[in-house]
Structure formats: C-alpha cells, structure tokens
Design an enzyme around this catalytic site. Sequence first.
Site, mmCIF file in Angstrom:
data_model
loop_
_atom_site.group_PDB
_atom_site.id
_atom_site.type_symbol
_atom_site.label_atom_id
_atom_site.label_comp_id
_atom_site.label_asym_id
_atom_site.label_seq_id
_atom_site.Cartn_x
_atom_site.Cartn_y
_atom_site.Cartn_z
ATOM 1 N N HIS A 1 -2.099 6.989 4.534
ATOM 2 C CA HIS A 1 -2.776 5.871 3.873
ATOM 3 C C HIS A 1 -3.989 5.468 4.712
ATOM 4 C CE1 HIS A 1 -3.746 2.105 2.163
ATOM 5 N NE2 HIS A 1 -3.182 1.372 3.099
ATOM 6 N N CYS B 1 0.818 -1.219 0.000
ATOM 7 C CA CYS B 1 0.000 0.000 0.000
ATOM 8 C C CYS B 1 0.849 1.265 0.000
ATOM 9 C CB CYS B 1 -0.935 0.011 1.202
ATOM 10 S SG CYS B 1 -2.099 -1.346 1.198
ATOM 11 N N ASN C 1 -10.011 0.622 2.546
ATOM 12 C CA ASN C 1 -8.589 0.684 2.196
ATOM 13 C C ASN C 1 -8.442 0.412 0.702
ATOM 14 O OD1 ASN C 1 -5.889 0.188 1.741
ATOM 15 N ND2 ASN C 1 -5.592 -1.126 3.535
HETATM 16 N N1 ACO Z 1 -16.506 -9.084 12.162
HETATM 17 C C1 ACO Z 1 -16.659 -9.571 13.402
HETATM 18 N N2 ACO Z 1 -15.653 -10.108 14.116
HETATM 19 C C2 ACO Z 1 -14.434 -10.133 13.545
HETATM 20 C C3 ACO Z 1 -14.206 -9.637 12.239
HETATM 21 C C4 ACO Z 1 -15.303 -9.101 11.560
HETATM 22 N N3 ACO Z 1 -15.204 -8.571 10.296
HETATM 23 N N4 ACO Z 1 -12.907 -9.802 11.956
HETATM 24 C C5 ACO Z 1 -12.326 -10.379 13.022
HETATM 25 N N5 ACO Z 1 -13.257 -10.577 13.976
HETATM 26 C C6 ACO Z 1 -13.060 -11.158 15.288
HETATM 27 C C7 ACO Z 1 -11.882 -12.077 15.372
HETATM 28 O O1 ACO Z 1 -12.225 -13.369 14.936
HETATM 29 C C8 ACO Z 1 -11.560 -12.041 16.856
HETATM 30 O O2 ACO Z 1 -12.463 -12.898 17.517
HETATM 31 P P1 ACO Z 1 -11.951 -13.778 18.753
HETATM 32 O O3 ACO Z 1 -11.544 -12.794 19.788
HETATM 33 O O4 ACO Z 1 -13.170 -14.567 19.115
HETATM 34 O O5 ACO Z 1 -10.818 -14.597 18.233
HETATM 35 C C9 ACO Z 1 -11.939 -10.618 17.266
HETATM 36 O O6 ACO Z 1 -12.789 -10.111 16.222
HETATM 37 C C10 ACO Z 1 -10.745 -9.681 17.410
HETATM 38 O O7 ACO Z 1 -9.938 -9.828 16.268
HETATM 39 P P2 ACO Z 1 -8.619 -9.006 16.091
HETATM 40 O O8 ACO Z 1 -7.938 -9.413 14.837
HETATM 41 O O9 ACO Z 1 -7.833 -9.052 17.373
HETATM 42 O O10 ACO Z 1 -9.219 -7.543 15.930
HETATM 43 P P3 ACO Z 1 -8.446 -6.188 15.915
HETATM 44 O O11 ACO Z 1 -9.006 -5.286 16.929
HETATM 45 O O12 ACO Z 1 -6.950 -6.365 15.882
HETATM 46 O O13 ACO Z 1 -8.858 -5.575 14.504
HETATM 47 C C11 ACO Z 1 -8.068 -5.331 12.282
HETATM 48 C C12 ACO Z 1 -8.554 -6.302 13.339
HETATM 49 C C13 ACO Z 1 -9.183 -4.336 11.985
HETATM 50 C C14 ACO Z 1 -7.729 -6.099 11.011
HETATM 51 C C15 ACO Z 1 -6.830 -4.568 12.806
HETATM 52 O O14 ACO Z 1 -5.889 -5.472 13.329
HETATM 53 C C16 ACO Z 1 -6.148 -3.756 11.728
HETATM 54 O O15 ACO Z 1 -6.709 -2.822 11.185
HETATM 55 N N6 ACO Z 1 -4.878 -4.055 11.433
HETATM 56 C C17 ACO Z 1 -4.129 -3.335 10.423
HETATM 57 C C18 ACO Z 1 -4.582 -3.767 9.095
HETATM 58 C C19 ACO Z 1 -3.999 -2.951 7.998
HETATM 59 O O16 ACO Z 1 -3.648 -1.820 8.180
HETATM 60 N N7 ACO Z 1 -3.911 -3.550 6.833
HETATM 61 C C20 ACO Z 1 -3.562 -2.894 5.649
HETATM 62 C C21 ACO Z 1 -2.125 -2.708 5.447
HETATM 63 S S1 ACO Z 1 -1.865 -1.934 3.930
HETATM 64 C C22 ACO Z 1 -1.535 -3.069 2.683
HETATM 65 O O17 ACO Z 1 -0.413 -3.169 2.209
HETATM 66 C C23 ACO Z 1 -2.619 -3.939 2.162
#
Ligand code: ACO
Length: 335
Positions: free
Chosen positions: A260, A121, A290
């Site tokens: 970003h 990204c 994103n």
């Molecule tokens: N809906 C409901 N529940 C969900 C969802 C969803 N869409 N997705 C995950 N969960 C659940 C998980 O299963 C987990 O459940 P559990 O506790 O029973 O195991 C719980 O929610 C918490 O999951 P986490 O992964 O710990 O959630 P977190 O608060 O870390 O948020 C997220 C996840 C949004 C992906 C976050 O980690 C994030 O934004 N990370 C950065 C991602 C990013 O920036 N990516 C792009 C990079 S740029 C590129 O090059 C593509």
Amino acid sequence: MIGLRRGLVRGARISALGVHVPERVLTNDEISQFLDTSDEWILTRTGIRERRIARVDEAASDLGEIAARRCLESGLLDPTELDLVIVTTISPDHMMPATASIVADKIGATKAGAFDVQAGCTGFVYGLAIATAFVSANIYQNVLVVGAEVLSKMVDWEDRSTCVLFGDGAGAVLVQPTDNGSIFSFDLGNDGSGAAYLNVPAGGSRRPASFETVRKHEHAMHMTGSEVFKFATRTVVGSCEKVLGDADLTVEDVDLFVPHQANIRIIETAARRLGFTEAQVFANLDRYGNTSCASIPICLHEASQNGRLKKGDMLLMAGFGAGLTWGSCLTKWEL
Ligand code: ACO
C-alpha cells in the site's frame, strides 16, 4: 496445489484489471501556496510529489465506475454476467446505501449482489480475500472488486499533517475460477485498540453531525502519523512473512512486492526488514499520493504496463490502514 493448504475448494485468479485516476494534478508546490508547507518537506517525509484530485461533482462511485468498466472490457465480460460487486472505500458516496450498489447500477451489473467493505486502506486486500473465498467455494464465478477513493473530500485542507498525504483514484479487478489455484495465501489482521490513531471522528452514530462537529472539522480524517507509521512497518513485515511461510516460499521467490502506497519511508523500511532488493519493490506514490483502497490496483496496472509485472510472476501485495487493519496476499500474476 499450494492454495489447498488454506482450505480452498478450487483455485481463483485475478483475470482482469482496470484503473482510473482524475486528470487534475495537484503538486506539492501548489499546496504550499495555501498551506504552511513545502515541496521539500512533503517529498522528504513522504516521497509524494503530486496527487490526482477529483472534480467537485465526482464521488467515489464515479471513479469506480470507470475503473470497473475498463476492467470488464479487458476481461471481455458482460456486466450482466457478474455475480457480485464489492467496493472497498473509506470515502463512500454516502453513509448509506453502499457505494457498491451505485457502482453496480452504473455499470449494468443487474444480476449481481453488491456490498461495501470498510477496512481502512487495507480494504482492497480484504475485498480480494472475500472475492477469492466466494469463487474458491464455488458459490460464484465472476466477482468484481473495486477500490475507489475521493479522499480529497475527506481531508481537512487546513491540516497540513494529513491533507498532503492523500489523492483520488480507483482500480478494479475481476476474480474468476482457475485450475491453477493462482491466489495462494492471505493474511488478514486487525488491532482495534489503535482505532483512534486514524479516524473520521464524527458523522457516525458515536458522534452524529452537528454544528459543533462541522466547526471542529470532525468530518475529516484525523491521524496520529507517528503511531500509524510504527504500526505499519511492524504489521506489514509480520503479515508478509506469514503468507510466504504459508506457501512455503521466501522473499527470493517473490518477483514483485506491491505494498500500500502511504509513505515511501514505510515502504523502504518494511522492504528492508523483509530483505527485498530495490528491484523487487514497486512504488508510484510520488505521482498519486495515498489513494487508500485504490493504491494497490493502480500499482498493479502501472507495473504490468511497464513490464515490471509479467505473466507468471510471483506477486506479494500488502495493505495497512485504519482499524487498525492489515492484510497480505500472495498470488501468481496471470495477465
Ligand atoms: N509541512 C510542513 N511541516 C509539517 C507538515 C507539512 N505538511 N506536516 C507536519 N509538519 C510538521 C509538524 O507540525 C511537526 O512540527 P513540530 O516539530 O514543530 O511540531 C514536524 O513537521 C514533524 O511532524 P511529525 O508528525 O513528527 O512528522 P513525521 O516525520 O512523523 O511525518 C507523517 C509525518 C508523514 C504523517 C508520518 O508520520 C507518516 O507517514 N505516518 C504514517 C501515515 C500513514 O501511513 N497514513 C495512512 C494510513 S492508511 C489509511 O488507512 C488511511
């Protein structure tokens, strides 16, 4: 001139901008009809309400073509005057040839070289740095940088932890010479030890396509979200501090910070650590999700349309993504 500190021979500036997003809007509520998720979860964890989705017959070059045409129209430049077309994307039309070759052909850039930049990204910032280097070194006059993504085709729509995050779109900027040296400083970084945190496991030479890779959904994006989250907040802060320091400026000198658009919590955390006020920070991922390499130009377009970004403003852009890569750019906005 501040740019000369970084060894620039002459100045470069962003002289035109064009964007395109697909018409189709996919809301969180719609996703929750086929996946175990909810508008409340997606909104509170990411800040995303909806995203745009390309048509089945649309690929990255199709969105990129429209953004590129709009950019050239606004810059009053004939496509045959382009020297170079750089496409930055993590959702290319094909593994080969480069999507830039296809975009260049579609827009009629018959005299331009063309290649893709793959830096996750962060691609748009990397592409802008390359364009600036070509222009500043007096090698080329007119370089087009296109960020184009159809990420809806790169996610596993059964994986709720990734598919809710991404959207489709494209943005293009024209980089041309200037006497003012308006692109002041860049910082590009990489830590390949984090490559496994964000990748498409199969389809390359490491793991060629097979029935097994298809069955295991290994041609879609896989992500360890918590690791990417920690990496992003850390590197964005360090990178922004570096470009500001290189230009002898501070956060108070920045009129608009355009990071970003991956997660509103990443943006807010980084902005807070850097010391930005809310008024200095731009975000629109609530409506686009994103869009990877397209997210920064889509923001720039909206910010300049609604008056948040004005001619003469000091603009700080920051990207991060797969690689893991990061990059920042400080420039004066001249549109
Ligand atoms: N809906 C409901 N529940 C969900 C969802 C969803 N869409 N997705 C995950 N969960 C659940 C998980 O299963 C987990 O459940 P559990 O506790 O029973 O195991 C719980 O929610 C918490 O999951 P986490 O992964 O710990 O959630 P977190 O608060 O870390 O948020 C997220 C996840 C949004 C992906 C976050 O980690 C994030 O934004 N990370 C950065 C991602 C990013 O920036 N990516 C792009 C990079 S740029 C590129 O090059 C593509």
